[in-house]
Design a protein around this motif. Structure first.
Motif, PDB file in Angstrom:
ATOM      1  N   PHE B  49       7.739 -10.554  -4.606  1.00 39.62           N
ATOM      2  CA  PHE B  49       7.514 -10.227  -3.595  1.00 39.62           C
ATOM      3  C   PHE B  49       9.087 -10.278  -3.583  1.00 39.62           C
ATOM      4  CE2 PHE B  49      11.562 -13.916  -4.138  1.00 39.62           C
ATOM      5  CZ  PHE B  49      10.790 -14.215  -5.245  1.00 39.62           C
ATOM      6  N   THR B  50       9.392  -9.636  -2.264  1.00 35.88           N
ATOM      7  CA  THR B  50      10.610  -9.272  -2.452  1.00 35.88           C
ATOM      8  C   THR B  50      11.365  -9.096  -1.066  1.00 35.88           C
ATOM      9  OG1 THR B  50      11.275  -7.087  -2.362  1.00 35.88           O
ATOM     10  CG2 THR B  50       9.577  -6.771  -1.093  1.00 35.88           C
ATOM     11  N   THR B  51      12.471  -9.427  -0.292  1.00 35.28           N
ATOM     12  CA  THR B  51      13.027  -9.278   0.312  1.00 35.28           C
ATOM     13  C   THR B  51      13.979  -7.667   1.132  1.00 35.28           C
ATOM     14  OG1 THR B  51      13.932 -11.240   0.834  1.00 35.28           O
ATOM     15  CG2 THR B  51      14.761 -10.025   2.274  1.00 35.28           C
ATOM     16  N   LEU B  52      13.355  -7.331   1.938  1.00 28.61           N
ATOM     17  CA  LEU B  52      13.592  -6.014   2.742  1.00 28.61           C
ATOM     18  C   LEU B  52      14.400  -5.886   3.514  1.00 28.61           C
ATOM     19  CD1 LEU B  52      11.959  -3.305   2.061  1.00 28.61           C
ATOM     20  CD2 LEU B  52      11.350  -2.929   3.470  1.00 28.61           C
ATOM     21  N   LEU B  66       8.826  -9.468   2.290  1.00 31.06           N
ATOM     22  CA  LEU B  66       6.294  -9.185   1.819  1.00 31.06           C
ATOM     23  C   LEU B  66       6.293  -9.312   0.237  1.00 31.06           C
ATOM     24  CD1 LEU B  66       7.390  -5.284   2.638  1.00 31.06           C
ATOM     25  CD2 LEU B  66       6.366  -6.961   4.066  1.00 31.06           C
ATOM     26  N   GLY B  67       4.757  -9.697  -0.148  1.00 33.06           N
ATOM     27  CA  GLY B  67       4.994 -10.485  -1.314  1.00 33.06           C
ATOM     28  C   GLY B  67       2.884 -10.108  -1.586  1.00 33.06           C
TER      29      GLY B  67
END
Lengths: 391, 115
Positions: B49-52, B66-67
Motif C-alpha cells: 500500500f501507499t498513501t499518495l 491505495l493498495g
C-alpha cells in the motif's frame, strides 16, 4: 546487419525552458550536427510523449524536420511513454543496420512544465491501466510507493538507502552544467535533522520528495551513422553494440512477484547478448531512477548485483564515480531531470560523453563499455542499450 | 443490488483475468469474447500500500490511500483503502463505490476496509 556508430551528440539543459517544443527538439539537433560535422541526414526520429496533450503540438517530427531545414528527409514521431527516447534510438539503429539509411538523427524532446504540476502528474498517470489502476487515482509515484514498501519488507532496503541514491545523484549533477537540479543535498538535511520532514515531505509513502525526479523540459540528440560515414568525419568510434527491449503486464498487480522487474531483466539480457559483453564488463551506466528505489532495483535486474543486494553495493560506494560500476554520473533522472520523451536520448548522450572521455569532472576513467536502461510505464516497456568504445 | 468488479474466465481453460484481455494469457486462444464474466471475491489480504500526497486534479481530498489486495481466489486487484493504519498482510473486505468523479462521470471501483 551493418554496424552503427554515434557520429554526433547534442543536449539542452533539462530544466524549465521558455521556448516552443519544436525548438527544444531542434537545438540539440543543431548541436549534434555541429558536433558531427555533417550537414544532412537521411531520416529523423523524434521521441516525445506529451506534445499532443500538453503542448497542443501533434506531428512533432514533421514540424522539427522543417524547422531544421532538413526536408525532404523522412521524419517520424516515436511515442513509447518514458521509454520513447531509447525506442527512437532503437528505430535509428534498425534503419542503419538494415541498410535503409546511412545517417539518422534521433531527437528526444519534451515540454512538460507548460502544464501545472497536477496536470503533468495526471498526464503521466494516463500510462497506467485505465479501468484497473487510473480510475483509483493511481499515479506513477503511487505505483513506485507500493513497490518500495514491498522492496523494503523483502530485502531490508531503508529510507537511508533511498536517501543515499538521491545524495549521490545530486552530487553527480553538480558537475553537469545541463542538469535540472544543482543542489548539493545531504543525508542530514533530508533524513536526520529535525527539519528533514519539512525539507523532504512524503509524496507517496514511503517515498519522499527527494526520492522522486523533477518534472523537466528538455531535449537531447544522437546522430547515428554507418562505419563508412564515420571514416569521413573525425569523431571517436562509439558503437551502439546492443539493443534490447521487453514488456511486462500493464497492471502491476498482475505480476507474480511485483518486486521483480522482468522487462528490465530481459531487455538487459538481450542488449548484453547482442553486444557480446557481460554486465561485469560495463564501466558506466545510466539507469532510469525516476524514483530512487528504481536505481537500486534496476542495478540488480540488469545483472550488476545479485537480487536484493543492490542497496548493499550502494552502501559500499560501488555505484559512485570511482566505484566498481558508477551509476547515473549525469545526475540521473533524479537530479539531471526527466523530460519524459527525451530521457532515453539524454541517458545515451551521457554514455557517449563518458566513452569519448569528454565528461569533465564527472569522467569515469578508461570507460570502454557503457549501458543505459530506459524504463517505460511502471516497468511494462523497457529498452536497454549497450555502447562500446572502439580502439 | 450488490455491486461487483468482474473478472473474465476463459471458456476453454478456466484461467481468470482481471482486468479483461482479448486473448487468454494461459491457453493463448483468441476467439473474441470467449470469456465468462465472474464477480471477484471481496475478501482478501493487503499485499502492499501507499498513501499518495500529490493527487491528480480530479480529487478534492488531501491524501489518498491505495493498495494491492490478494483476494481469496488468488486474483489480485488494485484499489483504494479506507483503513487507518494499514499493514502488509492484514485482512480486508472490499466494497464497490465511487472512486473518482470527473466532469461527466462517476467511476466505480473497489474500496477496502479493515476486516
Amino acid at each position: 546487419m551493418r554496424e552503427v556508430y554515434v557520429a554526433g551528440i547534442g543536449i539542452t539543459s533539462f530544466t524549465r525552458l521558455e521556448y516552443p517544443l519544436v525548438e527544444i527538439a531542434a537545438y540539440p539537433g543543431l548541436m549534434a550536427l555541429r558536433d558531427s560535422g555533417l550537414k544532412k541526414v537521411d531520416h529523423l526520429y523524434v521521441a516525445n510523449m506529451g506534445g499532443g496533450r500538453i503542448n497542443g503540438q501533434t506531428g512533432l517530427a514533421s514540424a522539427v524536420v522543417d524547422h531544421m531545414s532538413l526536408t525532404p528527409a523522412g521524419a517520424e514521431t516515436i511515442e513509447n511513454g518514458p521509454a520513447s527516447g531509447a525506442s527512437a534510438i532503437k528505430q535509428g539503429y534498425m534503419a542503419i543496420a538494415s541498410g535503409m539509411h546511412d545517417v539518422v538523427m534521433v531527437i528526444g524532446a519534451e515540454r512538460m512544465r507548460e502544464a501545472n504540476p497536477l496536470e503533468a502528474t495526471d498526464f503521466v498517470a494516463t500510462l497506467t491501466h485505465p479501468q484497473a489502476e487510473y480510475i483509483y487515482g493511481v499515479t506513477l509515484p503511487a505505483l513506485a510507493g507500493m513497490f518500495t514498501r514491498l522492496y523494503m519488507e523483502k530485502y531490508g532496503v531503508t529510507a537511508r538507502h533511498l536517501a543515499m541514491v538521491a545524495v549521490k545523484n545530486h552530487k553527480n549533477a553538480m558537475d553537469n552544467f545541463f542538469a535540472h537540479l544543482h543542489e548539493d543535498i545531504t543525508i542530514e538535511g533530508i533524513l536526520d535533522s529535525p527539519e528533514a520532514s519539512t525539507n523532504n515531505p512524503y509524496v507517496a509513502d514511503p517515498l519522499r520528495f527527494y526520492d522522486v525526479c523533477p518534472v523537466s523540459d528538455g531535449g537531447a540528440c544522437l546522430i547515428l551513422a554507418t562505419a563508412e560515414v564515420m571514416k569521413k568525419i573525425n569523431k571517436p568510434l562509439i558503437r551502439l553494440a546492443g539493443v534490447g527491449q521487453a514488456t511486462d503486464t500493464h497492471c502491476v498487480h498482475e505480476r507474480k512477484d511485483p518486486t521483480e522487474l522482468l522487462a528490465v531483466r530481459e531487455a538487459a539480457r538481450q542488449s548484453f547478448k547482442m553486444a557480446g559483453v557481460k554486465p561485469s564488463d560495463v564501466n558506466v551506466a545510466e539507469l532510469h531512477d525516476a524514483f530512487t528505489i528504481l536505481e537500486i532495483a534496476e542495478s540488480e535486474e540488469v545483472g550488476f548485483f545479485k537480487k536484493g543486494e543492490g542497496h548493499l553495493a550502494l552502501e559500499k560506494g560501488e555505484t559512485q564515480i570511482g566505484g566498481k560500476i558508477p551509476i547515473n554520473t549525469s545526475g540521473g533522472l533524479k537530479a539531471k531531470g526527466h523530460p519524459v520523451g527525451a530521457t532515453g536520448v539524454g541517458q545515451a548522450h551521457e554514455i557517449v560523453l563518458q566513452l569519448r572521455g569528454e565528461a569533465g569532472k564527472r569522467q569515469v576513467k578508461n570507460a570502454k563499455v557503457g549501458f543505459t536502461c530506459n524504463f517505460g510505464g511502471f516497468g511494462n516497456n523497457v529498452v536497454c542499450l549497450t555502447f562500446i568504445k572502439e580502439k | 443490488m450488490e455491486l461487483n468488479i468482474y473478472a473474465y474466465k476463459c471458456k476453454r481453460c478456466g484461467e481468470l483475468h482481471y482486468p479483461y484481455k482479448t486473448i487468454c494469457k494461459k491457453c493463448g486462444e483468441n476467439d473474441h469474447n470467449e470469456f465468462d464474466i465472474v464477480p471477484l471475491p471481496k475478501k482478501g489480504k493487503l499485499l502492499t500500500f501507499t498513501t499518495l500526497y500529490t493527487l491528480p486534479s480530479d480529487y478534492e481530498v488531501v491524501t489518498l490511500a491505495l493498495g494491492i489486495v490478494e483476494l481469496e481466489d488468488g486474483n489480485r486487484i488494485t484499489g483504494q483503502l479506507d483503513i487507518k493504519n494499514p499493514k502488509i498482510g492484514m485482512k480486508v473486505n472490499g466494497k464497490v463505490s465511487v472512486v473518482r468523479k470527473d466532469l461527466y462521470k462517476k467511476h466505480l471501483g473497489m474500496i477496502f476496509y479493515k476486516a
